[in-house]
Design an enzyme around this catalytic site. Structure first.
Site, PDB file in Angstrom:
ATOM      1  CB  SER A 193      69.613  26.898  63.232  1.00 19.37           C
ATOM      2  OG  SER A 193      69.278  26.626  64.181  1.00 19.37           O
ATOM      3  CE1 TYR A 216      72.372  31.218  63.904  1.00 19.15           C
ATOM      4  CE2 TYR A 216      70.438  29.946  64.537  1.00 19.15           C
ATOM      5  CZ  TYR A 216      71.768  30.017  64.667  1.00 19.15           C
ATOM      6  OH  TYR A 216      72.983  29.250  63.582  1.00 19.15           O
TER       7      TYR A 216
END
Length: 241
Positions: free
Chosen positions: A137, A150
């Site tokens: 990401s 995350y």
């Protein structure tokens, strides 16, 4: 010979769009899904009705037995595996001081252990000339508050990707990761108000959110012609720095 791909998280969002793009590219695709049986079978039904080759197989990516069955099924159905796209992932957001540890553990199981388990089978099974494509990401490089756990899980994905590329020396198998920026999927939009979504969409010079098909285009590139791209993280984010 028809090339064969496994796509985890293939029932929705970026995973589903990647499935559709790979079938369009001529692949036979195994749609790996966790709990979205109806959506997975719907995409298979749509693709096969259009003349594509696709089947759906349920597998918790953190469960090494289930993932082995996923790969076994792909080989039984289509004769081998050429590309593995590991798009399954979960995201829980909160400041580090407030994030529930069980939420962190769920991300660890799916995003880190899941990547390791899927890549382990892929490293053993993908045929010469194949590709392994993981998902990181762009938040990893942005340092956005609320994303600590995350982003940490995706940091692990990048480490696994770069090292596996080197471990597969001599096999003619590429290993890369795609790192999307803000993309209009349920995973991204869930829990965000309109103001937050608009602010994040404005980060890119292209002044919009990514679309799942934008990311699927990168997957198609890495799965097909990109034989000299290896051990890389491609930040597909519209130019966000």
């Amino acid at each position: 010979m028809t090339r064969v791909a496994i796509v985890t998280g293939g029932s929705r969002g970026i995973g589903r769009q990647s499935v559709e793009r790979l079938v369009e590219d001529g692949f036979a695709v195994v749609v790996g899904y966790g709990g979205n049986a109806k959506e997975a079978h719907d995409v298979v039904e749509t693709l096969t009705a259009g003349g594509g080759q696709a089947i759906a197989v349920q597998a918790d990516v953190g469960d090494e037995v289930a993932v082995k069955v996923l790969f076994d099924t792909a080989e039984s159905a289509f004769g081998g595996i050429d590309v593995v796209v590991h798009a399954a992932g979960v995201m829980h957001l909160a400041p580090l001081a407030e994030l529930a540890l069980d939420a962190m553990d769920r991300m660890h199981r799916t995003n880190i252990r899941g990547t390791f388990v899927v890549d382990q089978q892929a490293a053993r099974r993908v045929r010469t000339g194949g590709a392994i494509i993981n998902f990181s990401s762009s938040v990893l490089g942005l340092g956005m508050p609320g994303y600590a756990a995350y982003a940490a899980s995706k940091g692990a994905v990048e480490a696994i990707t770069l090292i596996l590329a080197r471990e597969l020396r001599g096999r003619d198998i590429t290993v890369n990761a795609v790192a999307p920026g803000p993309t209009a999927t349920a995973l991204f939009l869930d829990g965000k108000d309109e103001e937050t979504v608009a602010r994040l969409a404005g980060q890119a010079p292209l002044e919009r959110l990514g679309r799942p098909e934008d990311i699927a285009e990168v997957v198609s590139f890495l799965a097909g012609p990109a034989r000299w791209v290896n051990g890389q993280v491609l930040r597909a984010n519209g130019g966000i720095v």
